[in-house]
Design a protein around this motif. Sequence first.
Motif, short mmCIF file in Angstrom:
data_model
loop_
_atom_site.label_atom_id
_atom_site.label_comp_id
_atom_site.label_asym_id
_atom_site.label_seq_id
_atom_site.Cartn_x
_atom_site.Cartn_y
_atom_site.Cartn_z
N GLU A 76 0.83 -1.22 0.00
CA GLU A 76 0.00 0.00 0.00
C GLU A 76 0.86 1.26 0.00
O GLU A 76 0.59 2.23 0.71
CB GLU A 76 -0.96 0.00 1.19
N CYS A 77 1.88 1.28 -0.83
CA CYS A 77 2.78 2.44 -0.89
C CYS A 77 2.18 3.58 -1.69
O CYS A 77 2.60 4.74 -1.55
CB CYS A 77 4.12 2.04 -1.51
N GLY A 78 1.20 3.28 -2.55
CA GLY A 78 0.57 4.32 -3.35
C GLY A 78 1.22 4.57 -4.69
O GLY A 78 0.74 5.41 -5.47
N CYS A 79 2.31 3.88 -5.00
CA CYS A 79 3.00 4.12 -6.27
C CYS A 79 2.11 3.80 -7.46
O CYS A 79 2.11 4.52 -8.47
CB CYS A 79 4.28 3.29 -6.34
N CYS A 80 1.33 2.73 -7.36
CA CYS A 80 0.46 2.34 -8.48
C CYS A 80 -0.63 3.38 -8.71
O CYS A 80 -1.01 3.65 -9.85
CB CYS A 80 -0.14 0.96 -8.25
N VAL A 81 -1.13 3.97 -7.64
CA VAL A 81 -2.16 5.00 -7.76
C VAL A 81 -1.58 6.25 -8.41
O VAL A 81 -2.18 6.87 -9.29
CB VAL A 81 -2.75 5.35 -6.38
#
Length: 257
Positions: free
Chosen positions: A170-175
């Motif tokens: 859930e690092c947010g890189c994909c978002v």
Amino acid sequence: MNQPPIKVLASDRSSSGTTQLFTLEVLRCNPLDESEQAYWQSYCVELTEGMTLFIALSEIREQQDPSLQFDFVCRAGICGSCGMLINGRPGLACRTLLSSLQSPTRLAPLPGFALIGDLSVDTGRWMRAMSERLQIWVDGAATERDPCEVEEPMEPSLAEDIYELDRCIECGCCVAACGTAQMRDDFVGAVGLNKLARLRLDPRDDRDDAAFYELIGDDDGVFGCMSLLGCEDVCPKDLSLGTQIAYLRRAMLREAL
């Protein structure tokens, strides 16, 4: 709307002898001060063997500028806290060697999340809202399962498949790398769809397919994905996110037929 010009400040620091310096240009912004414009600030660090971006930022905060904001917890690529844009590409500071970058390197906060300050963003609020919306938890309520009951044995291959998808941090890189997520605030993103794909594999969850597909069967779910695979390109855990989205689409098609 025209954006105010971004100003550039440089920290004064000279090199001496054969010391190799590396320049980081950080986008500084304080969202609590509406009168302050965003600006790029340059910092120089002495390049050492094995230095990561996280180590460089920590050195800057400890020795040059204690006001610099960025996040970290584990320093081992597990917590996902240090996600940021590195020369425009989402990545983890603790997993990025300075030797793999060119000086100067530009750092900016991940887009798509509420800005706390400088490189620090609030991914937790976004992830919690997504998890509650998609009900990302194993639900055994349909059979009123006793929580103390011993679970049925699971095939090792199935357990491995579930574990593989559960490696998301859930690092947010994909978002941040997703074109749809930047255009649609309600898009659940590859992280949400990956978690739902994991639950569909888990035999401990008693929900039927229709209950799952009702949550993601629109443009905010699987049909919002433009299949650009930016999410998969930047995932620090190398998860096959595009494959999971395709899996959910095929499963919904089978359900419809």
